[in-house]
Design a protein around this motif. Structure first.
Motif, short mmCIF file in Angstrom:
data_model
loop_
_atom_site.label_atom_id
_atom_site.label_comp_id
_atom_site.label_asym_id
_atom_site.label_seq_id
_atom_site.Cartn_x
_atom_site.Cartn_y
_atom_site.Cartn_z
N GLU A 30 0.82 -1.22 0.00
CA GLU A 30 0.00 0.00 0.00
C GLU A 30 0.85 1.27 0.00
OE1 GLU A 30 0.44 -2.05 2.43
OE2 GLU A 30 0.85 -0.94 4.26
N TRP A 31 2.16 1.10 0.17
CA TRP A 31 3.09 2.24 0.14
C TRP A 31 3.74 2.41 -1.24
CZ3 TRP A 31 5.25 5.86 3.74
CH2 TRP A 31 4.60 5.89 4.98
N ILE A 32 3.24 1.71 -2.25
CA ILE A 32 3.94 1.70 -3.54
C ILE A 32 4.09 3.10 -4.13
CG2 ILE A 32 1.84 1.15 -4.90
CD1 ILE A 32 3.73 -0.61 -6.66
N MET A 33 3.09 3.93 -3.95
CA MET A 33 3.18 5.28 -4.54
C MET A 33 4.35 6.05 -3.94
SD MET A 33 0.35 8.28 -4.79
CE MET A 33 0.84 9.90 -5.41
N CYS A 34 4.50 5.96 -2.63
CA CYS A 34 5.58 6.68 -1.93
C CYS A 34 6.92 6.02 -2.21
CB CYS A 34 5.27 6.71 -0.45
SG CYS A 34 6.55 7.45 0.55
N ASN A 35 6.98 4.70 -2.02
CA ASN A 35 8.27 4.01 -2.18
C ASN A 35 8.76 4.03 -3.62
OD1 ASN A 35 8.33 3.49 0.54
ND2 ASN A 35 7.39 1.47 0.35
N GLY A 36 7.83 4.05 -4.57
CA GLY A 36 8.21 4.10 -5.98
C GLY A 36 8.28 5.53 -6.50
#
Ligand code: GLC
Length: 480
Positions: free
Chosen positions: A95-101
């Motif tokens: 669910e953190w993909i937007m931030c981590n990517g």
């Protein structure tokens, strides 16, 4: 009512253009009212003391304290990329993909067009929950990516307006839960919202489009959305409001939510609103505090694999044994277990998760009386001890966990959950009261097991084989 379809579905960047204009307008209005001396009196800089009596609090918390086992559901538009961006795996939780990517807003806002979870069936999910033996569900109404998983009129960045699905899963779940007697709670990320300007202020942003004012974001997006969640789903729903990551939350900011929270006086909230508001429950994440939080309500939340939101490449599921031992360990320390599942973008809870939950539920069908409504251990050291030499990562003495047995209690009953089948007879010391009889919960006839008692020392003769290799429960009936 049929709302006009948001015209920019194929032009996602317009989402935030619209939101930015609203926020700007609000800023101007605020400045004008300040100039004319119409600003409301400032919010308090510390939370007001609670007004509830202990009796009122006990009554409000009663169902939750008895429930012991809940299902967390992290479901959002992040299940579309499912851990991959531009063909490459993005490390860490799904669910953190937007931030981590470091995915720009305009790019992320293309995912809803691909989100059509036609296999979602609220009745099936609630059936899975019931088969698992959970008594409540907490589902992500909006996670840090700012995508509302319900029909929000506050922002078009939601599952009804921005996807081809055009349904409100929270409404459907609320109905199914009501029908089957399961309480439904909502998770809401109040302080982090990477798709609404100002919502990424507190923890850092990576796209100029995220720039904005956190106070305006709270006033224009978070507070009105929480109001929707507290008013649109029936008097019983949500039963819980689960805040998260209170970065940047001051007492003034947290106070903005108080008038809407007052709409549901029976609501249970966790300790993650921020600004000094304690809420009702402590929320250890991914770990079990070795001694619990004596005198406090607490709930360990935990993933069933390594991620909260679905990731197609995470198959690191915990074994049924681990899940059951965790549940028993938590209850023996006075807490609740909120175990997470991460449904796919089709609306399916992955089968390996369903299988494990079912196995936990099968155990609870036999042994549930030692879990639901049960209190903490009457012993204290059976879970392990602090090492005199070894230190944990914070330099404190390390707690060495023993996985031999645990204890839960009810008035007149002591339940011994045996994880390792002991040599018979099994001995206990420090047993309070007089044991009048002992039997296995797995034995429907409750055939008495031979016992001997001298003061607090009790020995129990057990059968040679464990009826359940994961956890067998011996019930000791006692009188004082
Ligand atoms: C963390 C994470 C979040 C997850 C939550 C569950 O705070 O930010 O992704 O929802 O834990 O407890």
């Amino acid at each position: 009512m049929h709302r006009k379809l948001y015209s920019s579905r194929n032009h996602p960047p317009l989402f935030y253009v619209k939101i930015r204009l609203t926020l700007l307008l609000c800023c101007l209005l605020n400045l004008t009212s300040a100039a004319f001396g119409q600003n409301p009196s400032p919010a308090p800089s510390t939370p007001p003391p609670p007004t509830e009596t202990k009796e009122q609090r006990d009554a409000r918390m009663g169902w939750w304290r008895d429930a012991k086992f809940g299902m967390f559901i992290h479901w959002g538009v992040y299940s579309v990329p499912a851990g991959f961006y531009q063909g490459k795996p993005v490390p860490s939780i799904g669910e953190w993909i937007m931030c981590n990517g470091k995915i720009p807003m305009a790019e992320y806002q293309k995912f809803p067009a691909q989100f059509n979870p036609t296999k979602f069936n609220a009745e099936e999910w609630v059936q899975i929950a019931q088969d698992a033996g959970v008594k409540y569900i907490v589902i992500t109404a909006k996670h840090h990516d700012g995508f509302a998983m319900y029909h929000s009129t506050v922002s078009p960045f939601n599952i009804y307006d921005a996807t081809p699905f055009k349904r409100d899963p929270l409404q459907e779940l609320a109905e199914a839960c009501r029908k089957h007697g399961i309480r439904l709670g909502f998770y809401y990320s109040q302080a982090q919202d990477w798709n609404h300007p100002g919502g990424a202020e507190s923890k850092g942003s990576w796209d100029p489009a995220q720039a904005g004012d956190m106070d305006q974001y709270l006033k224009m997006i978070a507070v009105p959305q929480v109001k929707e969640l507290l008013t649109n789903y029936g008097p019983d729903t949500p039963a819980v409001l689960w805040w998260d990551t209170p970065h940047g939350m001051t007492a003034e900011r947290a106070a903005l939510f108080q008038p809407v929270l007052a709409l549901k006086p029976q609501l249970i909230t966790n300790n993650r609103l921020g600004g000094g508001y304690k809420g009702d429950t402590e929320t250890p994440e991914q770990h079990i505090p070795p001694k619990g939080y004596p005198g406090e309500d607490w709930e360990t939340c935990m993933t069933i694999n390594g991620t909260w939101g679905y990731k197609s490449n995470d198959t690191n599921w915990k074994s049924t044994e681990t899940l059951l031992h965790n549940l028993i360990d938590i209850v023996s320390h006075g807490g609740n277990y909120l175990l997470n599942v991460g449904p796919t973008s089709e609306g399916i809870i992955p089968q390996p998760e369903v299988d494990r939950l079912k196995a936990v539920g099968d155990w609870l069908k036999v042994n549930g009386e030692a879990i639901y409504g049960a209190g903490a251990t009457c012993f204290g050291d059976e879970a392990g001890a602090y090492s005199p030499k070894e230190k944990d990562k914070d330099g404190k003495p390390k707690f060495i966990v023993k996985w031999d047995w645990r204890c839960t209690t009810k008035p007149g009953k002591i339940y011994i959950h045996l994880f390792k089948w002991p040599a018979t007879p099994f001995s206990l010391t420090g047993v309070p009261g007089t044991v009048t009889q002992a039997y296995l919960l797995a034995d429907p006839a409750h055939k008495p097991l031979p016992i001997k008692q001298t003061g607090g020392n009790v020995t129990i003769n057990l059968p040679a084989q464990a009826p359940d290799p994961i956890a067998t429960v011996v019930c000791l009936e006692t009188k004082s």
